[in-house]
Design a protein around this motif. Structure first.
Motif, mmCIF file in Angstrom:
data_model
loop_
_atom_site.group_PDB
_atom_site.id
_atom_site.type_symbol
_atom_site.label_atom_id
_atom_site.label_comp_id
_atom_site.label_asym_id
_atom_site.label_seq_id
_atom_site.Cartn_x
_atom_site.Cartn_y
_atom_site.Cartn_z
ATOM 1 N N ILE A 33 47.557 55.186 49.913
ATOM 2 C CA ILE A 33 47.666 54.252 48.731
ATOM 3 C C ILE A 33 48.775 54.691 47.798
ATOM 4 O O ILE A 33 49.625 53.957 47.288
ATOM 5 C CB ILE A 33 46.308 54.588 48.080
ATOM 6 C CG1 ILE A 33 45.282 53.992 48.564
ATOM 7 C CG2 ILE A 33 46.426 54.013 46.623
ATOM 8 C CD1 ILE A 33 43.766 54.107 48.462
ATOM 9 N N LEU A 34 49.021 55.924 47.753
ATOM 10 C CA LEU A 34 50.262 56.291 47.010
ATOM 11 C C LEU A 34 51.739 55.673 47.464
ATOM 12 O O LEU A 34 52.459 55.352 46.887
ATOM 13 C CB LEU A 34 50.493 57.838 46.730
ATOM 14 C CG LEU A 34 49.347 58.405 46.091
ATOM 15 C CD1 LEU A 34 49.360 60.067 46.223
ATOM 16 C CD2 LEU A 34 49.329 58.046 44.767
ATOM 17 N N GLY A 37 51.923 52.424 46.640
ATOM 18 C CA GLY A 37 51.891 52.168 45.402
ATOM 19 C C GLY A 37 53.207 52.386 44.910
ATOM 20 O O GLY A 37 53.717 52.230 43.627
ATOM 21 N N GLU A 78 52.365 54.040 38.687
ATOM 22 C CA GLU A 78 52.416 52.645 38.036
ATOM 23 C C GLU A 78 52.663 51.471 39.182
ATOM 24 O O GLU A 78 53.773 51.903 39.914
ATOM 25 C CB GLU A 78 53.333 52.592 36.883
ATOM 26 C CG GLU A 78 53.376 51.258 36.128
ATOM 27 C CD GLU A 78 53.946 51.266 34.805
ATOM 28 O OE1 GLU A 78 53.717 50.434 34.004
ATOM 29 O OE2 GLU A 78 54.711 52.321 34.498
ATOM 30 N N HIS A 79 52.015 50.503 39.344
ATOM 31 C CA HIS A 79 52.373 49.602 40.213
ATOM 32 C C HIS A 79 51.815 48.173 39.863
ATOM 33 O O HIS A 79 50.940 47.893 39.412
ATOM 34 C CB HIS A 79 51.635 50.115 41.594
ATOM 35 C CG HIS A 79 51.677 49.116 42.790
ATOM 36 N ND1 HIS A 79 53.086 48.763 43.449
ATOM 37 C CD2 HIS A 79 51.003 48.224 43.294
ATOM 38 C CE1 HIS A 79 52.608 47.632 44.597
ATOM 39 N NE2 HIS A 79 51.450 47.419 44.371
ATOM 40 N N ASP A 80 53.038 47.149 40.263
ATOM 41 C CA ASP A 80 52.616 45.790 39.850
ATOM 42 C C ASP A 80 52.162 45.445 38.615
ATOM 43 O O ASP A 80 50.980 44.756 38.356
ATOM 44 C CB ASP A 80 51.517 45.553 41.087
ATOM 45 C CG ASP A 80 51.622 43.707 41.124
ATOM 46 O OD1 ASP A 80 52.485 43.257 40.638
ATOM 47 O OD2 ASP A 80 50.537 43.313 41.420
ATOM 48 N N LYS A 82 50.633 47.328 36.539
ATOM 49 C CA LYS A 82 49.277 48.073 36.000
ATOM 50 C C LYS A 82 49.381 49.818 36.287
ATOM 51 O O LYS A 82 50.377 50.132 36.954
ATOM 52 C CB LYS A 82 47.997 47.810 37.244
ATOM 53 C CG LYS A 82 47.688 46.279 36.763
ATOM 54 C CD LYS A 82 46.579 45.933 37.824
ATOM 55 C CE LYS A 82 46.157 44.523 37.307
ATOM 56 N NZ LYS A 82 46.915 43.490 38.089
ATOM 57 N N PHE A 84 47.646 53.038 37.619
ATOM 58 C CA PHE A 84 46.497 53.493 38.348
ATOM 59 C C PHE A 84 46.452 55.125 38.062
ATOM 60 O O PHE A 84 47.498 55.911 38.070
ATOM 61 C CB PHE A 84 46.879 53.339 39.880
ATOM 62 C CG PHE A 84 46.816 51.784 40.353
ATOM 63 C CD1 PHE A 84 45.634 51.281 40.621
ATOM 64 C CD2 PHE A 84 48.048 51.164 40.003
ATOM 65 C CE1 PHE A 84 45.726 49.845 41.154
ATOM 66 C CE2 PHE A 84 47.949 49.714 40.466
ATOM 67 C CZ PHE A 84 46.877 49.226 40.928
ATOM 68 N N GLU A 267 48.051 47.806 51.974
ATOM 69 C CA GLU A 267 48.480 46.963 50.522
ATOM 70 C C GLU A 267 47.252 46.163 50.318
ATOM 71 O O GLU A 267 47.159 45.953 49.030
ATOM 72 C CB GLU A 267 49.456 46.159 51.406
ATOM 73 C CG GLU A 267 50.988 46.778 51.105
ATOM 74 C CD GLU A 267 51.242 47.779 52.300
ATOM 75 O OE1 GLU A 267 50.258 47.901 53.058
ATOM 76 O OE2 GLU A 267 52.448 48.432 52.555
ATOM 77 N N LEU A 270 45.036 48.147 48.110
ATOM 78 C CA LEU A 270 45.676 48.543 46.622
ATOM 79 C C LEU A 270 45.619 47.138 45.762
ATOM 80 O O LEU A 270 45.315 47.131 44.586
ATOM 81 C CB LEU A 270 46.938 48.953 46.874
ATOM 82 C CG LEU A 270 47.756 49.334 45.620
ATOM 83 C CD1 LEU A 270 46.955 50.490 44.899
ATOM 84 C CD2 LEU A 270 49.244 49.695 45.870
ATOM 85 N N LYS A 271 45.941 45.842 46.373
ATOM 86 C CA LYS A 271 45.707 44.701 45.640
ATOM 87 C C LYS A 271 44.417 44.363 45.316
ATOM 88 O O LYS A 271 44.409 43.934 43.858
ATOM 89 C CB LYS A 271 46.265 43.543 46.456
ATOM 90 C CG LYS A 271 46.424 42.243 45.774
ATOM 91 C CD LYS A 271 46.828 41.205 46.855
ATOM 92 C CE LYS A 271 46.592 39.523 46.186
ATOM 93 N NZ LYS A 271 46.869 38.372 47.061
ATOM 94 N N GLY A 274 43.796 46.525 42.157
ATOM 95 C CA GLY A 274 44.460 45.924 40.924
ATOM 96 C C GLY A 274 43.598 44.654 40.435
ATOM 97 O O GLY A 274 43.533 44.645 39.220
#
Length: 548
Positions: A33-34, A37, A78-80, A82, A84, A267, A270-271, A274
């Motif tokens: 996941i990291l 991300g 931080e990703h997209d 947001k 986390f 992916e 993770l989506k 989010g």
């Protein structure tokens, strides 16, 4: 009505925990996941300040040797658009108390199931904790790269054993050596192909980009593509489509599939986190002054909204000696509201003490960076020298008190002594430090000098011995104690302090105090606990005690 900047920052947060039975692949999933991300370049390597550092979520020596997680780590990335906050919990059942406390800081949980084994005992226990706390659950069925159970059997098990409506978002096309990929359920008809290993290498091939299922014939053999289309029709007819409100209310779990080890399906997971995991929620609390405050107004129930101006939150974990070169103690503080800025002063509700938080930390496992600011949903580390304890509530006013975190009666009680008698004082300090982290219980009998250490499982004693040796230089011996159970004792309904003193006088050899000086009765058997509680109806013998 436009939202305030505070509320907008809170809405960007996703604070979630990963729960699983041991060996379901939780630590591997955490790392991938990291990776998805953008927080690491490769599983196990952190990208921070331009350096390629090692930073597995399992950082304690014994964790690396045994390949298990025994502490709860916090990782922020931080990703997209947001932010986390990933809370990695111990999978081993001997550390369930640590996991329970960590879940108090989570707004959502990712439940990891082994595709070959389905729901296992520890999964069930952790799920019950989530249900108790109304935490919505996203299900990730892992290890598709190995032979798996029938997918529908796995979903039916979720429905029957967890009383949750499973809503598959993707559907696996076979498993193990026949795994072809994942097909989207009820959506655009997309297909995510699975890539096998690169020939003559241990490396994985890159998984191709998703494409329409109708254009994916090259990835199938014989009737496999038609069989998958038929299966999708059955799935769409047989399972409810995803409803986010039902998910947030705890009635439905979206189900995703993949292989953490092969970075497949990550992916998509993770989506989903989010898009669907909730932002920080309004928390129940009480407004009350510290206990010793004179003429304080009566406590009142309040609701703490994430967008509220005052910085509030609670400590759900204390971790000592993350840096072996410094005898540090970090309190993990989950923010409930406000905009925290480095250097702020916060008050501890139950003691009235004020702290200047000059060096707050954002975590990436054992790596850390100074946190200049933080918002509701974030977890920051507050360095302190024993001032903060598990369950403490902090706020700018010092008047906000969140519900305390529970201590559970231990299931195993052992004596502990240090081989070198000259180090007895060091042992006391070390044991108190570990007990303040909230993972083990420490009892000091009123008669005698031996400490009694309580734990949920045997592995905790091994970890304690390892840490006492590594971090404090103490060679200790754990020995059987004459006690089987520990119960906190307080006056029952109709009882008073005199009744408690009368009981304690009659059972003085079996009385002890915990780290907070609360009276504890040490019973030699479960039968004795029952017998004594019948003899003393004005005394309450409890298995849990709220801390904080």
């Amino acid at each position: 009505m436009s939202k305030t900047p505070l509320a907008e920052e809170a809405l960007r947060r996703r604070t979630f925990a990963i729960i699983a039975h041991p060996d379901a692949g939780k630590t591997t999933l955490t790392e991938h996941i990291l990776l998805a991300g953008g927080a690491v370049r490769a599983a196990g390597a952190v990208k921070a300040r331009g350096e390629n550092r090692r930073a597995r979520s399992d950082w304690m020596k014994i964790e690396k040797e045994r390949g298990i997680s025994v502490t709860a780590s916090v990782m922020t990335f931080e990703h997209d658009g947001k932010m986390f906050n990933l809370l990695d919990t111990p999978g081993h059942e001997d550390f369930s108390e640590d996991t329970y406390r960590t879940l108090t800081a989570a707004d959502c949980a990712i439940m990891v199931l082994d595709a070959a084994k389905g729901i296992e005992p520890q999964t069930l226990k952790l799920f019950e904790v989530c249900r108790l706390r109304d935490i919505p659950i996203i299900t990730f069925i892992n290890k598709l790269d190995r032979e798996a159970q029938d997918p529908m059997a796995l979903l039916d098990e979720i429905a029957s054993r967890l009383q949750l409506d499973p809503s598959p978002i993707w559907w696996p096309a076979e498993s193990g050596n026949r795994l072809r990929g994942l097909a989207e359920v009820g959506g655009q008809g997309r297909f995510q192909p699975y890539a096998r290993k690169v020939a003559g290498s241990d490396a994985d091939a890159e998984h191709p980009a998703p494409l329409p299922l109708g254009d994916a014939a090259q990835y199938f053999e014989g009737s496999e593509q038609a069989d998958l289309a038929d299966a999708l029709e059955l799935v769409e007819a047989g399972y409810k489509p995803f409803d986010r409100q039902a998910f947030l209310e705890g009635h439905m779990t979206p189900v995703l599939w993949g292989s953490a080890l092969r970075h497949f399906g990550i992916e998509e997971l993770l989506k989903a986190i989010g898009e669907w995991a909730p932002p920080p929620k309004t928390m129940k609390a009480r407004k009350e002054a510290p206990p010793e405050t004179r003429n304080a107004p009566a406590p009142e129930d309040i609701a703490v909204e994430p967008g509220k101006d005052e910085v509030t939150g609670f400590v759900f974990k204390v971790q000592a000696n993350m840096d072996p070169n410094h005898r540090d103690r970090i309190a993990m503080f989950r923010m409930a509201s406000g905009s925290f800025k480095r250097g702020m002063k916060l008050k501890v509700q139950n003691t009235g003490k004020q702290l200047s938080v000059n060096a707050p930390i954002m975590f990436f496992a054992s790596d850390r960076e100074l946190a200049e600011e933080a918002y509701a949903g974030d977890v920051i580390g507050i360095p302190n020298h024993g001032v903060l304890r598990v369950g403490d509530s902090l706020s700018e006013s010092g008047l906000v008190r969140f519900a305390g975190l529970p201590n559970f009666a231990p299931e195993i009680l052992q004596r502990v002594r240090v081989k070198d008698p000259l180090k007895a004082k060091h042992l006391k300090k070390a044991l108190e430090g570990l007990a303040e982290e909230g993972v083990t219980q420490l009892f000091r009998p009123e008669l005698g000098s031996d400490f009694i250490v309580g734990a949920v499982g045997q592995l905790q004693f091994e970890v304690m011995a390892d840490r006492l040796g590594e971090e404090y230089g103490l060679d200790v011996i754990f020995e059987p104690s004459p006690y089987a159970e520990a119960r906190w004792v307080t006056p029952a309904s109709g009882g008073d302090k005199a009744d408690l003193e009368d009981f304690a006088g009659k059972y003085r050899p079996q009385m002890a105090v915990d780290i907070d000086q609360n009276p504890v009765f040490l019973a030699k058997s479960a039968w004795e606990t029952g017998y004594v509680s019948e003899r003393f109806p004005r005394i309450a013998f409890t298995k849990t005690r709220e801390r904080g």
